[in-house]
Design a protein around this motif. Sequence first.
Motif, short mmCIF file in Angstrom:
data_model
loop_
_atom_site.label_atom_id
_atom_site.label_comp_id
_atom_site.label_asym_id
_atom_site.label_seq_id
_atom_site.Cartn_x
_atom_site.Cartn_y
_atom_site.Cartn_z
N CYS A 109 0.83 -1.21 0.00
CA CYS A 109 0.00 0.00 0.00
C CYS A 109 0.86 1.26 0.00
N LEU A 110 1.86 1.29 0.87
CA LEU A 110 2.74 2.46 0.92
C LEU A 110 3.53 2.62 -0.37
N ALA A 111 3.92 1.52 -0.97
CA ALA A 111 4.65 1.59 -2.24
C ALA A 111 3.77 2.19 -3.33
N ARG A 112 2.50 1.78 -3.38
CA ARG A 112 1.59 2.34 -4.38
C ARG A 112 1.42 3.84 -4.19
N GLU A 113 1.42 4.26 -2.94
CA GLU A 113 1.24 5.68 -2.64
C GLU A 113 2.56 6.46 -2.69
N LYS A 114 3.64 5.77 -3.04
CA LYS A 114 4.97 6.38 -3.08
C LYS A 114 5.36 6.94 -1.72
N LEU A 115 4.96 6.24 -0.66
CA LEU A 115 5.29 6.66 0.70
C LEU A 115 6.20 5.67 1.40
N LEU A 116 6.79 4.75 0.66
CA LEU A 116 7.66 3.75 1.25
C LEU A 116 9.12 4.13 1.01
N PRO A 117 9.88 4.40 2.07
CA PRO A 117 11.30 4.74 1.88
C PRO A 117 12.05 3.58 1.22
N GLU A 118 12.98 3.92 0.37
CA GLU A 118 13.78 2.91 -0.31
C GLU A 118 15.20 2.92 0.25
N GLU A 119 15.76 1.74 0.35
CA GLU A 119 17.13 1.63 0.85
C GLU A 119 18.09 2.39 -0.07
N PRO A 120 18.93 3.25 0.48
CA PRO A 120 19.88 3.98 -0.36
C PRO A 120 20.79 3.02 -1.12
N ASP A 121 20.97 3.29 -2.41
CA ASP A 121 21.83 2.42 -3.21
C ASP A 121 22.91 3.19 -3.97
N SER A 122 22.92 4.51 -3.86
CA SER A 122 23.97 5.26 -4.54
C SER A 122 25.26 5.17 -3.74
#
Length: 274
Positions: free
Chosen positions: A67-80
Motif C-alpha cells: 500500500c505504501l509503495a503504491r502511494e509512493k510513501l515507502l522509503p527505499e534503501e539507499p543504493d547510490s
Amino acid sequence: YLRMHRNLEGLPFTNAGTWEQRRETEALLEKALLSCEGELKGEYLPLEGSQSVERFPEGMGNDDAACLAREKLLPEEPDSDVLVAGGFARHWPDGRGVFRISEELACWINEHHHVQLISARFDKDLHLAFSRLSRLERAIREHIERVGHRFAFDKHWGFLSPSLPMLGTGLVVGCVLQLPTLSDSHSAALAALCASLGLKASRHGTSDMARCNSCSGRRLSMGKTWDLSRPSSLGITEVEQVNHFIAACRLLCDLEVELRRGADAEEALAKARS
C-alpha cells in the motif's frame, strides 16, 4: 507537495548514529507521533525487516508495504555510492519506519533525517497542504519538548541537517504546472525565468513531484509539463518560502495566459523578469 526535514538535538544524525542510538531516536519519535489526535491520528509502521518495535517483530506486513509503495510513501534503501559511503544505509532497515495519516500526509523516521514530513495535494491548495504539515510538525515538537528534547536549530544556519543544501528552513515546496505555450517556443527563457525566481525547474517525470500525479491517476503531457520546486533557504521563514513559491507560480501562470492570448513574447517575458 511539501517535504520538511527535522533532526533531534543531542542525537547523531541518522547516518552517523549507532544501532542503539537510531532505535532510541525511533522510540522517541514514535511516541510523539502516536500521541497525535484528531486529523493527525495515524499508524506507525516499522519497515519490513526491522525488529525495533515489539508489536511488529518483523516490521510491517506485505500488504502495508504494498500500500505504501503504491502511494509512493515507502522509503527505499539507499543504493547510490555517495549515500552508502555516507552511512545512510547503515543497519537498514532497522530503526526506520513510516507514520501514515493518509495518502496525502505522512512522516518518515530515520531515512536521511530523523524526521521527514510529507504533505501532498492533488489539487492547487498548497496553503492547506502547508497548514497540515505545520500542525504535524508542531505536534511532534511540542511532545519532544515536554520530555526534554528539541529539534536541532542554530540561529545562523537554521534547522540543522546532514545535507548542506537542507540547512535553513528544512523545507522543500513544489508543484506541477502545465505550460504548453511557454514550453513550445520559449523553454530556454522559461528555465532562465525560473532560476531568477529562485525555482528549480525540470521536465515532468524527473523529480519527486511525479509521485503526486502517478497516485492521482492524472496523465499529463510530458513535454509541456514542468516540475517546479523551491528548496530550503537561509534567512527566511517557512511561511515566506511558501508564499514566495506561490507568487512565482502565479506569475508563470499569468505569463502563460498572456502568451495564449497573443501577447508579444519578448515584452511579456521582459515584464515577468522585472
